[in-house]
Design a protein around this motif. Structure first.
Motif, short mmCIF file in Angstrom:
data_model
loop_
_atom_site.label_atom_id
_atom_site.label_comp_id
_atom_site.label_asym_id
_atom_site.label_seq_id
_atom_site.Cartn_x
_atom_site.Cartn_y
_atom_site.Cartn_z
N ARG A 45 5.70 11.78 -2.04
CA ARG A 45 5.55 12.53 -1.15
C ARG A 45 4.97 11.79 0.28
O ARG A 45 5.24 11.79 1.12
N ASN A 46 3.93 11.67 -0.10
CA ASN A 46 3.00 10.64 0.88
C ASN A 46 3.59 9.59 1.57
O ASN A 46 3.43 8.87 2.71
N ARG A 47 3.59 8.84 0.39
CA ARG A 47 5.03 7.10 0.50
C ARG A 47 5.83 7.56 2.20
O ARG A 47 6.09 7.01 2.60
N ALA A 48 6.92 8.61 1.47
CA ALA A 48 8.35 9.41 2.13
C ALA A 48 7.84 9.67 3.68
O ALA A 48 7.99 8.80 5.05
N ILE A 49 6.35 10.64 3.88
CA ILE A 49 5.98 10.72 5.48
C ILE A 49 5.48 9.29 6.01
O ILE A 49 6.24 9.18 7.24
N ILE A 50 5.03 8.54 5.30
CA ILE A 50 4.03 7.06 6.40
C ILE A 50 5.55 6.43 6.73
O ILE A 50 5.66 5.93 7.28
N GLU A 51 6.55 6.39 5.28
CA GLU A 51 7.65 5.52 5.89
C GLU A 51 8.96 5.71 6.78
O GLU A 51 9.05 5.29 7.75
N ASN A 52 8.50 7.12 7.01
CA ASN A 52 9.57 7.60 8.14
C ASN A 52 9.08 7.89 9.39
O ASN A 52 9.19 6.99 11.04
N VAL A 99 9.13 -5.87 8.70
CA VAL A 99 8.74 -6.20 7.37
C VAL A 99 8.87 -5.57 6.57
O VAL A 99 9.10 -5.54 5.68
N ILE A 100 7.96 -5.12 6.91
CA ILE A 100 8.09 -3.33 5.50
C ILE A 100 9.36 -2.82 5.25
O ILE A 100 10.20 -2.72 4.36
N LEU A 101 10.93 -3.07 5.93
CA LEU A 101 11.39 -2.64 6.02
C LEU A 101 12.35 -3.67 4.62
O LEU A 101 12.88 -3.52 3.63
N SER A 102 11.87 -5.13 5.28
CA SER A 102 12.40 -5.66 4.47
C SER A 102 11.63 -6.18 2.84
O SER A 102 12.19 -6.46 1.98
N GLY A 114 0.79 -1.32 -0.32
CA GLY A 114 -0.22 -0.22 0.74
C GLY A 114 0.77 1.27 -0.38
O GLY A 114 0.62 2.75 -0.74
N MET A 115 1.75 1.01 0.66
CA MET A 115 2.30 2.62 0.78
C MET A 115 3.72 2.53 -0.21
O MET A 115 3.72 3.39 -1.10
N HIS A 116 3.79 1.45 -1.39
CA HIS A 116 4.71 1.18 -2.65
C HIS A 116 4.09 2.33 -3.67
O HIS A 116 4.18 2.91 -4.50
N SER A 117 2.16 2.00 -3.44
CA SER A 117 1.59 2.09 -4.49
C SER A 117 1.09 4.01 -4.51
O SER A 117 0.17 4.86 -5.02
N MET A 118 1.67 4.72 -2.93
CA MET A 118 1.53 6.12 -2.98
C MET A 118 2.42 6.98 -3.85
O MET A 118 3.12 6.60 -4.07
N VAL A 160 11.15 1.15 14.92
CA VAL A 160 12.61 0.29 14.86
C VAL A 160 13.70 1.09 15.50
O VAL A 160 14.86 1.20 15.89
N VAL A 161 14.28 2.58 15.61
CA VAL A 161 15.06 3.60 16.38
C VAL A 161 14.39 3.74 17.56
O VAL A 161 15.21 4.84 17.95
N ASN A 162 13.64 3.49 18.05
CA ASN A 162 12.66 4.30 19.53
C ASN A 162 13.35 2.99 20.49
O ASN A 162 13.47 2.20 20.35
#
Length: 273
Positions: free
Chosen positions: A94-101, A146-149, A87-91, A107-109
């Protein structure tokens, strides 16, 4: 001469790295067969700690909790993370970058913050079952991995596959399950393995999230104050062998599939000539 020195130092560096990584595991595996209870004294080969491990109901219960949570959380997080990545890949970019971050914040928390957050959330929601709390927590922190992979495989894949499948008569669901998902399957498998191993390894989130239930990491932490039993060495050896066997099986299967694909491509090229 310079080239030989570079090769020598590269080999030395690789050898030292492997020694530092695997020497402690090798020592643990060797002393799991030691008949003595002390780690510093080898008194002979014995399987007594493996027998004691099997007969220890507390460790077996903790192992059952660990494996069941790891498997269920890996399956659920892989399912959710895969479709989230698609779903994120189909965005739009700009929206994809925001949702990915946003999705990668866990992960960094720090695990400490995540664990305390889950503890407060479960208390606010009134969820008291320790197994349910641990399972929800593990699913939640596994999804970003999983999303990262999966995302890199989606970027490598052609965006035209889905549309081409639709043009050839597939329904949207068929195009997704028969074309897109098989194409990104290596990323999905990698995400599943990562989720499974992270769930096996987790301690901090499990410690704060659960209530009245123990997985292996909590059990080992609790028993470490009295000294680590050689039964833990035997358990760690079995788990290490199981994980290595799983990785070898998956890697060998991937290599075989790549070879078969190469052979088929060569045959097709030979026919077209």
């Amino acid at each position: 001469m310079v080239k030989k020195l570079r090769t020598f130092f590269k080999g030395t560096y690789l050898g030292l790295m492997l020694v530092f990584l695997y020497a402690p595991i090798l020592v643990l595996m060797v002393f799991s067969f030691n008949s003595s209870k002390t780690m510093g004294n080898w008194t002979g080969f014995s399987l007594r700690w493996y027998e004691a491990l099997i007969n220890d109901s507390t460790i077996m219960n903790a192992l059952g909790v660990t494996l069941s949570v790891a498997v269920i959380s890996a399956v659920v997080s892989t399912f959710i993370g895969t479709f989230a990545a698609i779903g994120m890949h189909s965005m739009r970019r700009r929206n994809r970058a925001i949702i990915e971050n946003i999705s990668q914040l866990p992960v960094v928390n720090p695990d400490l913050v995540t664990g305390i957050s889950f503890m407060m959330l479960f208390a606010a929601l009134g969820i008291r079952d320790g197994y349910t709390r641990m399972l929800i927590a593990h699913i939640s922190f596994n999804i970003p991995y999983v999303i990262l992979s999966v995302m890199p495989k989606l970027r490598q894949s052609s965006n035209m596959l889905y549309e081409a499948a639709m043009d050839l008569g597939c329904t949207p669901w068929q195009a997704l399950t028969r074309v897109v998902i098989p194409d990104i399957m290596p990323g999905i498998v990698s995400g599943f393995i990562m989720a499974f191993t992270l769930s096996l390894d987790d301690f901090v989130v499990s410690w704060f999230a659960t209530d009245g239930i123990q997985n292996l990491s909590i059990y080992i932490y609790s028993s470490a104050r009295r000294g680590i039993s050689p039964k833990i060495n035997a358990l760690s050896t079995l788990m290490f062998i199981a994980v290595v066997t799983l990785l070898l099986f998956i890697n060998l299967k991937s290599i075989r599939e790549e070879r078969e694909a190469d052979i088929q491509n060569r045959k097709l090229k030979a026919k077209t000539r």
